[in-house]
Every structure is written in structure tokens, then in C-alpha cells.
Write a protein that holds these residues in place. Structure first.
Motif, mmCIF file in Angstrom:
data_model
loop_
_atom_site.group_PDB
_atom_site.id
_atom_site.type_symbol
_atom_site.label_atom_id
_atom_site.label_comp_id
_atom_site.label_asym_id
_atom_site.label_seq_id
_atom_site.Cartn_x
_atom_site.Cartn_y
_atom_site.Cartn_z
ATOM 1 N N VAL A 360 0.852 -1.187 0.000
ATOM 2 C CA VAL A 360 0.000 0.000 0.000
ATOM 3 C C VAL A 360 0.890 1.240 0.000
ATOM 4 N N HIS A 361 1.927 1.210 0.836
ATOM 5 C CA HIS A 361 2.898 2.305 0.857
ATOM 6 C C HIS A 361 4.111 1.842 0.067
ATOM 7 N N GLU A 362 4.134 2.228 -1.201
ATOM 8 C CA GLU A 362 5.089 1.631 -2.137
ATOM 9 C C GLU A 362 6.541 1.711 -1.691
ATOM 10 N N GLN A 363 6.881 2.805 -1.000
ATOM 11 C CA GLN A 363 8.296 2.972 -0.653
ATOM 12 C C GLN A 363 8.816 1.862 0.262
ATOM 13 N N GLU A 364 7.901 1.171 0.938
ATOM 14 C CA GLU A 364 8.347 0.061 1.800
ATOM 15 C C GLU A 364 8.888 -1.117 1.000
ATOM 16 N N GLY A 365 8.567 -1.155 -0.290
ATOM 17 C CA GLY A 365 8.932 -2.334 -1.074
ATOM 18 C C GLY A 365 10.056 -2.111 -2.066
ATOM 19 N N LEU A 366 10.681 -0.937 -1.990
ATOM 20 C CA LEU A 366 11.649 -0.580 -3.042
ATOM 21 C C LEU A 366 12.778 -1.584 -3.204
ATOM 22 N N SER A 367 13.260 -2.152 -2.099
ATOM 23 C CA SER A 367 14.447 -3.023 -2.197
ATOM 24 C C SER A 367 14.059 -4.513 -2.229
ATOM 25 N N TYR A 368 12.829 -4.784 -2.647
ATOM 26 C CA TYR A 368 12.396 -6.188 -2.764
ATOM 27 C C TYR A 368 12.056 -6.517 -4.218
ATOM 28 N N LEU A 369 12.053 -7.801 -4.500
ATOM 29 C CA LEU A 369 11.544 -8.236 -5.793
ATOM 30 C C LEU A 369 10.962 -9.638 -5.661
ATOM 31 N N ARG A 370 10.013 -9.953 -6.541
ATOM 32 C CA ARG A 370 9.386 -11.277 -6.515
ATOM 33 C C ARG A 370 9.839 -12.098 -7.716
ATOM 34 N N LEU A 371 10.352 -13.294 -7.411
ATOM 35 C CA LEU A 371 10.726 -14.238 -8.466
ATOM 36 C C LEU A 371 9.748 -15.416 -8.434
ATOM 37 N N SER A 372 9.431 -15.906 -9.611
ATOM 38 C CA SER A 372 8.520 -17.048 -9.687
ATOM 39 C C SER A 372 9.277 -18.277 -10.171
ATOM 40 N N PHE A 373 9.006 -19.412 -9.546
ATOM 41 C CA PHE A 373 9.626 -20.655 -10.023
ATOM 42 C C PHE A 373 8.607 -21.569 -10.704
ATOM 43 N N SER A 374 7.473 -20.992 -11.094
ATOM 44 C CA SER A 374 6.407 -21.824 -11.663
ATOM 45 C C SER A 374 6.500 -21.974 -13.173
#
Lengths: 398, 398
Positions: A360-374
């Protein structure tokens, strides 16, 4: 003529947010799509679907193509009931609504229960398309952080007590993905599941339990919150997208009937006889338990490959959580704004979803990323992580 | 826990109306369903659909089962664009949104443009599922009667002028089915179509043109209002339900892009790749012009049979309008409340839709009923009308 002057109040507010799907720019052909949260080509039973359609039409002729009539649609409901009963969720037929994917279920609940002044609780981070949906209805969020045991219900309790004391508006709904969370891959402990139900009763809110990945456990099978829902406060949401085929667009919502009752008022697509009957035909000729087992094995092995690649190439620059099921690994790369380097990474040959879109507060997620193994092959995963590590290192060095 | 306490304001109001679909009780097996507004068994191309699926999967493997990817989805849009261009409606690709049937298009427009205090204009009578949808959003209707030339736009003009003078709220939307109207079967004259567009510009409203039956003309091909829409005030709604198969759930909305823009924000079913790709595959291997011609011939002949049965059995007790296309004949049986004798008629072996469900003010429709000539065989139609006439006569005599 000014189109805006015709929009509803709600539409005007909704349009202030980014258009749906904007969180992912087009991925170039040469990029390995570690962003893609869908099944691999080889895991979609398309030949069996061809058989399912053939048998369906042979048996029922035009019925699956009419507004109603195909008996196979009921096969879907029957399968859901039986499977959920095995997982501890016992439901009457009238407590299940088949929807066009899990997301339509979320949307129908949002439409029916969220006014513009309604407060809701979401996990931080949470499923980006869930957030995108809720944003159409409200801007009032309480966010609860996730750790290795899922949503921190102790934090939620503190917040709720505090709000109550201060006479602040209390939330009406909690949206959670307790098992193999999207994007973090974590699973809520049984104690927290119980705690959440206690809080729901104490503070009088409803729970949306999004269990799209529930069948894809690598170790222990989690007990759905709905299985312990003696107060009937849980909307349980399931899907065939992750285990059969997302393009069929079949999911469902299960809840006590008087909570479920208003949803069909707003579900104006009139059901999807052809797609649902095809899925019904497929389910009736498939050993789904064997299929679930096969999927679990494949995804667990995929996950191992992704984790070992991360250890090999990114052990010194990133941390991550080991998922115990699902599709995703959530990676923390301190010091890097992942949304800023996405284009460079895609040019270098790897795509991911930037972390900020899950908050919701985008700045909290700046240093993350999502990888998918599907979706991609194990070989591609290894290559992709190596490439990603190179791009990230360049930016850490700067 | 009281479910109602969780509902939105809008949900609470919506729930005051009857549940969706309540206008038609279950039809007993032995009853001839003259109520059914769907294609006959023999007119659904189910064998061709089987071929279409087979070819699709052979060519695209898993793609139609993924979230996106099948090129055949674009075939649907391309077909719509080309076909509408032939009918005088020239559109850019971004001016078309594919929906889950026409009704989802109506619902998306309603969600996006109708606040609880918004006034809208509907024809009297009008499509019952359209009314059912609008009732979820507003209770403020201006109704305009229909005659043999469609919506009486002169009446609408009078009402609008009067409201303006009196400083009453003005409507934002007009919903019309100008061609082969459901339920009356009538068609709006070209002069009234022009007049409606003039009024839209003068009184600043938008128009929803529901053209679900537009291809099914028996004589002259009507010009869509959208083809004359120089002010870009028209949402044109089309469907494959009446010409291919309703169970595919594929329809579309066409409008200028800045009016269409907000709809995808609220369309949360994420498209229907499998169904749309199957339809695309079918369209690419079918001579649709020939199919439309075939359908017109069959329905015209069906319609003749129904009308001649009415003349034979009900000439002395009823009046009706001769439709020039579509699926329906609208019958007036003065002195009879058609909703009260439906059960008796169904027991006697014939079902219809009572007229009242097509009216905002139900009492206006008590002595009407809708018969469909799309679904049952011609032999059944004759039998059904004879049976219906007996039931009605019994009640007129009383």
C-alpha cells in the motif's frame, strides 16, 4: 463533451490510481520471465482438455454452449466440496459460488462489503491484483507486516486495541493469503490463524482467506483458516488457475450463505457454462490427487533450483525466505531500488516483479523483488538469477 | 454476527429488489419453453466448436489456457471491427472492449457512470436483465414508451424539456435496444435514432445502444445509432450470444476511448482466454455472413409460424406486434394478469415470460407476455400457442 463529468464519484477516485496491470511493463522476447505467476507450458493439461471438450460435446451436444443446462458445471462444485471437506472445510452447496477466477471473488466481496469510508486490513506486502481491486473501493488501509510465520497478528491486535481506545474507525474486512503467500511465500502458523479468528470475533470483522496456492505445499499441509471458522466470519477463496489452467477462469468463494447471498446480485456475467463445463468434464476424468502430487513435486524441485541459484549468485548481496509451497520467492536486495533497474534487467535478459507493487505504501517495497519458479525451466532459472545478480551488483557498486 | 451490518449502503438498497433471475420460475419438463430467449439446439454450432477447439489446441498448445497469449483472442476483436465497419460503425482497436456477454458490458457501464443519485432513461418496456442490473445502482428512472417505431423520442423530448424548466435532475444515460427490441420486437425508425442523438447533444447525456439482435433482421438492415454518432455519445453493445452461442459468454462494448477507458478498472475477471480463443478459432474458420443469412431465414420462418399460430388461436383475445427481426413477439392479452396465470399455463404445458418484469413500474405490464420463437421447434410453437390460448380464455371468461 467531457467524459469525466459523467463518471461516478467512485470512478473518479479509482482512476487516480494506475491502470490495472501497470505494475508489469511488457517483457522483451529475449528476457527470461521470472515475473510470470502462471503454470509452465508443460504443466497445463491441454491435451486432456481437448479430450474433455470432445467428450463433453459428444455427451451434451449444445448444452455447454447454452446459458445453462450442462450438468458438468455441477461437477466443479462437487469437486470443490469434496476436496475442501478433505481439508477440513465442510460446506453446503449453497455456501459455494463459482466465479471467474479467484480475483472475481475478491472483487465481488469488495463491491458488496466496502464503502468508500470502510477500513480494511491487508498484509504488507500483499497480492498486487488484490490491492488493485481494493483501491477501486477504498483508500483506508491498516497494513500488517509479514514474518516467517505469516501475518503478525500480535501487531494487528495492538493496532486494533489502539484504534478502539482512540475511537478511530475499525476495519470491516481482513484480506490474507495465509498459505504460500503471494509474494513472500510464507505460511501463517496455526496459532496465528487461531489468533486471527479470535480477533475477528472480538473486534467484529470478516476475513477473506485467499487460498489460491493451498494445494501446492512442499511439506506439511496447512489447515485452512476456514476449517476453524466456528464463527462463520471467513470467505474462503480458491482457484483452478494454479493447479489446472488460469485461462479457464474458474475459481470460487465459500462462505456462510447469508454472507454469500448478495454476491450473485452483482455478478452480472451470468456464469461461464462452456469453460466451467469443460473444467467439469476434465475433473471427472482426471485423478486430481495424483495431479496435485505431481505438481507439488515439480514445484518443490523448481523451488530448490531457484534457491540454490540464489545461494550461488546472490548469497552476498541478497536475502530471501524459503517458501514451503506456492509459486514465489521473495528477495530482499538492500540498497537497490528494484523498480529503477527493471528495464536494465529485462534488457540483460531477466524479468521480475518489483517489490513496491505489493505494498500500500510503495516505498516500503523498493528493495524487494518477486521471483517465480512456476513458469520457466530450471536451466533458465539458473541463467536468469546469474544475469540478475550481475545487474544488481552493478548498482550496489555504484 | 449480523451479515447486514457489513453490507455497503449500495448493497442494502440493491437487496431490496428481487434476487436476479427471479422473473422466471423453473419450467417443468413437460412445458414448451416459449420463455427461452436462447438459440435452438440445432442452431448452436457445437460440432464446429469441437473442431475449433481441436485446431486451436493443435496450433497453440497451452496458450489458450494461460492468462494471455492466444492470438485467437485478437481474432474476435478483428471480426467485430470488420463487421461493424460494414454496418457503418468505424472503430479503432482501442475503442472496443471484449466482455463476458452483453450484460457484463451493461454492468460495467452502470458501475462506472451511475451514482445512487443518477437519473437514467429506459424504454418501457425494456430488457429485464438490463433493468435488474441498473437497479443495483439507482432507483431514479425516466421511462419512455415504445410504439411500432421504437422509443417515442418526442415523449422523451417533452419530458426532458419539462424537467429542465422545473429544474429537476437531468438524466445522464439513456438505455435503448433500438433494433428488434427485447421484449417488443420493434425497431426504432431512422428519424427517431437521429432525434435521440440530437437530444443527447442538447441535454448532454450518453446512450447505451444494446444491439444484441442487430444481425437478425428479416427485411431491412437497420443502421446502428452508433453509425451516426458524430458526437461520440454512444456505447454500442454487441454479443455473440444470439448468433453463435450464449454459453461462450462473449460480447463487447464499443465507445470513444476516453469513455471506455475506466471500464477495465472494474472488469476484474481478467478476460476469458479459453472461451475467447475458442470463439476466435471458430470465427476464423466460419463463413459468418453465410451463417447470419441462415439464421435470418430460420428465425424469419419461425416468427411466421408463431404469428400465424397467434392469428389462428388468439386472434380474438390478444394483439401483438409483428417483429422485423430478433427473437421475440410481444403479446397483449387485455384483462388478464399474465403473472398470475403463469403456473397454470406451465402446468398446461407452455411457459412464457410475464410482461411485468420488463417494466420499471410493474403494473404497466400485467396484461402482456413475451413469447420467443428462437428456441423451440415450429411444431411445438403451434401446440404451445393453442395451449396458451386455452388457459387465457378460461381467465377471460371468468
Amino acid at each position: 463533451m467531457e467524459p469525466e463529468s459523467f463518471f461516478t464519484k467512485n470512478t473518479k477516485v479509482a482512476l487516480k490510481h494506475e491502470p490495472p496491470g501497470e505494475w508489469m511493463p511488457p517483457v522483451p522476447d529475449h528476457s527470461i520471465p521470472l515475473n510470470a505467476g502462471y503454470p509452465a507450458h508443460s504443466l497445463i493439461p491441454y491435451e486432456e482438455m481437448n479430450e474433455a471438450v470432445k467428450d463433453l460435446i459428444e455427451e451434451e451436444k449444445d448444452l455447454p454452449f447454452q446459458y445453462l443446462g450442462s450438468k458438468k458445471v455441477n461437477t466443479v462444485k462437487k469437486f470443490v466440496r469434496e476436496r475442501l471437506a478433505e481439508r477440513g472445510v465442510v460446506l453446503l452447496e449453497k455456501e459455494i459460488l463459482v466465479t471467474a477466477g479467484a480475483i472475481q471473488g475478491i472483487d465481488l466481496i469488495a463491491r458488496t462489503f466496502i464503502d468508500r469510508d470502510t477500513w480494511i486490513v491487508v498484509e504488507s506486502p500483499s497480492y498486487m491484483e488484490g490491492l488493485e481491486t481494493f483501491r477501486n473501493y477504498t483508500d483506508h488501509y491498516i497494513t500488517v507486516p509479514i514474518d516467517e510465520n505469516g501475518m503478525q497478528t500480535e501487531e494487528l491486535e495492538k493496532t486494533l486495541k489502539d484504534r478502539k481506545e482512540k475511537n478511530l474507525p475499525m476495519p470491516k474486512l481482513v484480506y490474507t493469503i495465509p498459505s504460500f503467500h503471494n509474494p513472500t511465500g510464507t505460511t501463517m502458523s496455526i496459532d496465528r490463524r487461531r489468533h486471527l479468528l479470535e480477533l475477528a470475533s472480538e473486534f467484529d470483522f470478516l476475513i477473506i482467506e485467499d487460498d489460491a496456492y493451498g494445494e501446492l505445499y512442499f511439506g506439511e499441509r496447512p489447515t485452512p483458516i476456514k476449517a476453524m471458522d466456528s464463527g462463520s466470519r471467513v470467505f474462503y477463496i480458491g482457484s483452478f488457475s494454479k493447479t489446472v489452467a488460469p485461462g479457464m477462469r474458474v475459481g470460487y468463494v465459500a462462505a456462510r450463505s447469508d454472507l454469500l447471498e448478495p454476491l450473485p446480485w452483482f455478478k452480472k456475467d451470468l456464469g461461464h457454462p462452456f469453460a466451467e463445463a469443460t473444467l467439469g468434464s476434465y475433473l471427472s476424468q482426471t485423478d486430481m490427487k495424483k495431479r496435485f502430487e505431481m505438481l507439488r513435486k515439480v514445484y518443490q524441485q523448481n523451488c530448490k533450483t531457484l534457491i540454490s541459484s540464489l545461494e550461488k549468485y546472490m548469497g552476498d548481496i541478497a536475502t530471501w525466505k524459503n517458501p514451503s509451497g506456492g509459486y514465489f520467492v521473495w528477495v530482499h536486495v538492500p540498497g537497490v531500488d528494484t523498480s529503477k533497474i527493471l528495464n536494465e534487467a529485462m534488457q540483460a535478459g531477466v524479468a521480475y516483479v518489483p517489490g513496491k507493487h505489493f505494498f500500500v505504501h510503495e516505498q516500503e517495497g523498493l528493495s524487494y523483488l518477486r521471483l517465480s519458479f512456476s513458469y520457466v525451466s530450471r536451466e533458465e532459472m539458473v541463467t536468469a538469477v546469474e544475469k540478475l545478480s550481475q545487474v544488481i551488483k552493478k548498482h550496489i557498486d555504484q
